[in-house]
Design an enzyme around this catalytic site. Sequence first.
Site: not given
Ligand code: FAD
Length: 383
Positions: A126, A128, A131, A158, A340, A363, A365-366
């Site tokens: 991932t 900035p 994602g 992580t 509570g 890994e 999102t839903s």
């Molecule tokens: P975005 O991709 O910006 O998504 C934002 C929203 O848009 C979400 O609701 C998503 O479902 C939705 N969305 C995006 N695209 C679509 C689509 N095509 N259709 C419908 N909805 C969509 N990453 C690593 O590489 N290594 C790690 O070890 C790791 N550890 C992590 C640990 C933590 C505590 C956290 C919070 C994250 C970690 N991640 C890691 C990153 C994680 O995998 C990403 O946060 C995740 O893939 C989502 O990316 P984003 O946060 O940029 O959200």
Amino acid sequence: MDLELSEEQVAVRRLAKEFVDREIVPHAAEWDRVESVDRSVVRSLGDLGFLGLTIPEEYGGCGGDHLAYCLVTEELGRGDSAVRGILSVSLGLVAKSIAAWGSEEQKNHWLPRLCSGEAIGCFGLTEPGTGSDAAHLATRARRDGDDWVIDGTKMFITNGTWADVVLLFARTGPEPGHQGVTAFLVPTDTPGLTRREIHGKLGLRGQATAELVLDGVRVPDGCRIAPEGKGFSVAMSALAKGRMSVAAGCVGIAQAALDAAVAYAGEREQFGKTIAHHQLVQELISDIAVDVDAARLLTWRVADHIDRGLPFATESSVAKLYASEAAVRAANNALQVFGGYGYIDEYPVGKLLRDARVMTLYEGTSQIHKLLVGRSLTGVSAF
Ligand code: FAD
């Protein structure tokens, strides 16, 4: 599928359960409060063989099957998701990728260290700006003689500040999307690599999550894992199995929620009887129990498919999607049973809910898993 566990699987589950009850559960709330798991836990996980559970014995692992891995991961998730995540990443995403894709030299160098807990791995996909759409990552590696020079930023990693090696994905070719991505094993003490811990997380507070900045990081070509341009396949194959591990951790959260809710309902009295006598409290508890069973069976199915060499990617998405949503529901229902008292950190259910919440985000999102399952059923990509 044979749902009867083998003697080895029963033994490894018992070992994990005893370890979690003795070494994790008593400390989890404090680690959450101070935002750091006691690092000695990593060595303990190594000593027990858990960090090399599915790695072949010749490289320092135990050569175990994936169902055993699920059982251990579930127990760790029951105790503390922050600890579970350390194992899921170091073994599940990094060591297993090295075992599957690495050269003999890379395997001999990293696997014994990762299996023993002498070294920890992290997974740098991932960024900035990317994602869910990870294939469009911007980190660049350019060839300079026998070396590669890497520039870019990785986000939310992580184990980031604890790790000795990062399995890093960078763009090496002009091709757009996944075709131009290559994977590297970058030692984290390489000059030009800096790490910043991310504080203020809602959950998984004991886990070291970091931003990695790579500024002219120079590594030899021997650090490249798998052929040039095959990096995205390395990432996706790691995540397909990794999602099973997240799902198993979620089963552990849901089980912890069930255990806590049943115990509390049997003690707390309202209207002249324990709240276990009230039908609507029983509904909350039975909803949790159904989620535990369903999530566990879906997760075991993935393990069974992997161990029998059957396709498992869609099953893994189904399990991760269901189990992560189930863990959030289960922890929330348990909190409701506590009334509570569930809202204060003297009791464990609030932490379960905070820890569960991220499981529907990382890994995949839903929403992303729904698209993956939808694509596999319809043959149409809706990304
Ligand atoms: P975005 O991709 O910006 O998504 C934002 C929203 O848009 C979400 O609701 C998503 O479902 C939705 N969305 C995006 N695209 C679509 C689509 N095509 N259709 C419908 N909805 C969509 N990453 C690593 O590489 N290594 C790690 O070890 C790791 N550890 C992590 C640990 C933590 C505590 C956290 C919070 C994250 C970690 N991640 C890691 C990153 C994680 O995998 C990403 O946060 C995740 O893939 C989502 O990316 P984003 O946060 O940029 O959200």
